[in-house]
Write a protein that holds these residues in place. Structure first.
Motif: not given
Length: 287
Positions: A248-262, A275-287
């Motif tokens: 309950a005291t722990l913050a989310m890991p810095n790389l959680l959102l990029p890591s898991l989708q890869v 356009n030839g570029k790769r993109y990661l998705r970052i959900p906003l305001n995710e609970e």
């Protein structure tokens, strides 16, 4: 046949990766390799993976397995990169499929994103037996941190335990990710601690307090007697209370959102956009 282990450390994420091989054999397995990622620039790098490749090449090894202990939330996997260079089967627990489904919904991915051809090569069934460099191995299911955690027990003398257990002075892994469960983690830890006392447990991470050097391996005996969360005499109710209070005291890991989708794609990066570029998705305001 004697097990040989080469350890690699990614200091940025505190992650240990391993090459497992044996005397007189060329085959080897790579466990939990890291792909470097700078979240400020969005750039990846293969420095750690290239160190693994250099060792493989210099020792004349042949990679047969690229093993993931779970779907990591704190670093990207370089298994796909290594496979592209030296081959090998990328493998993990069959329960990865449930993690893929959960995070597929979080990121709003179509199933093809994580079910496409060329991602994972193999999923281990619960406690499935296999072989690494001529040595017997078992994919020991140890859920709790995530539903898909697996410890690879090799040659009845070493176990690569992922995030289930940390060094004794740090205890155990968090259980507050989707599908995590402190009661399951307690039971899984008991499976590992039931291994012979001299078994060497190879950790996936260490975040040492000031004054202690980083530690990648600890014996079952030391975990039984010294682990602050799960040592001998700690019952499930006590463990669950401590673990859930800590989580309950722990913050989310810095790389959680990029890591898991890869990582749910076995480390295969997203396909390029139009356009030839790769993109990661970052959900906003995710609970």
């Amino acid at each position: 046949m004697k097990i040989l282990v080469k350890t690699f450390t990614d200091t940025l994420t505190g992650t240990f990766s391993y090459i497992v091989y044996s005397e007189g054999r060329r085959e080897c397995a790579v466990i939990d390799p890291v792909l470097g990622y700078d979240f400020r620039s969005g750039k990846t790098n293969t420095k750690g993976a290239d160190d693994i490749l250099a060792f493989v090449m210099s020792h004349g090894l042949v990679v047969t397995w690229l093993l993931e202990t779970h779907m990591h939330a704190d670093h990207l996997s370089s298994s796909a990169y290594l496979r592209s260079k030296v081959g090998g089967k990328i493998a993990a627990s069959e329960k990865v499929k449930s993690v893929q489904a959960v995070f597929g919904k979080i990121y709003n991915f179509e199933p093809q994103y994580y079910k496409a051809e060329g991602l994972f090569d193999y999923f281990f069934r619960e406690d499935e037996q296999f072989e690494i460099a001529g040595m017997p191995a078992i994919a020991l299911y140890v859920p709790g941190h995530t539903p898909a955690d697996v410890a690879y027990v090799v040659n009845n003398e070493a176990a690569f335990v992922g995030d289930t257990l940390f060094a004794p002075d740090l205890g155990t892994a968090r259980c507050d990710f989707p599908g995590g469960d402190a009661k399951q983690l307690y039971a899984s830890a008991q499976r590992i601690l039931a291994l012979p006392a001299e078994t060497q447990l190879y950790l996936c991470h260490d975040y040492p307090p000031e004054g202690r050097e980083r530690q990648s391996v600890v014996s079952v005996l030391d975990q039984r007697s010294k682990n602050i969360h799960i040592r001998h005499g700690v019952d499930m109710a006590t463990f669950v209370k401590v673990r859930e209070s800590r989580d309950a005291t722990l913050a989310m890991p810095n790389l959680l959102l990029p890591s898991l989708q890869v990582n749910i794609r076995a480390g295969v990066l997203p396909e390029p956009a139009n356009n030839g570029k790769r993109y990661l998705r970052i959900p906003l305001n995710e609970e």
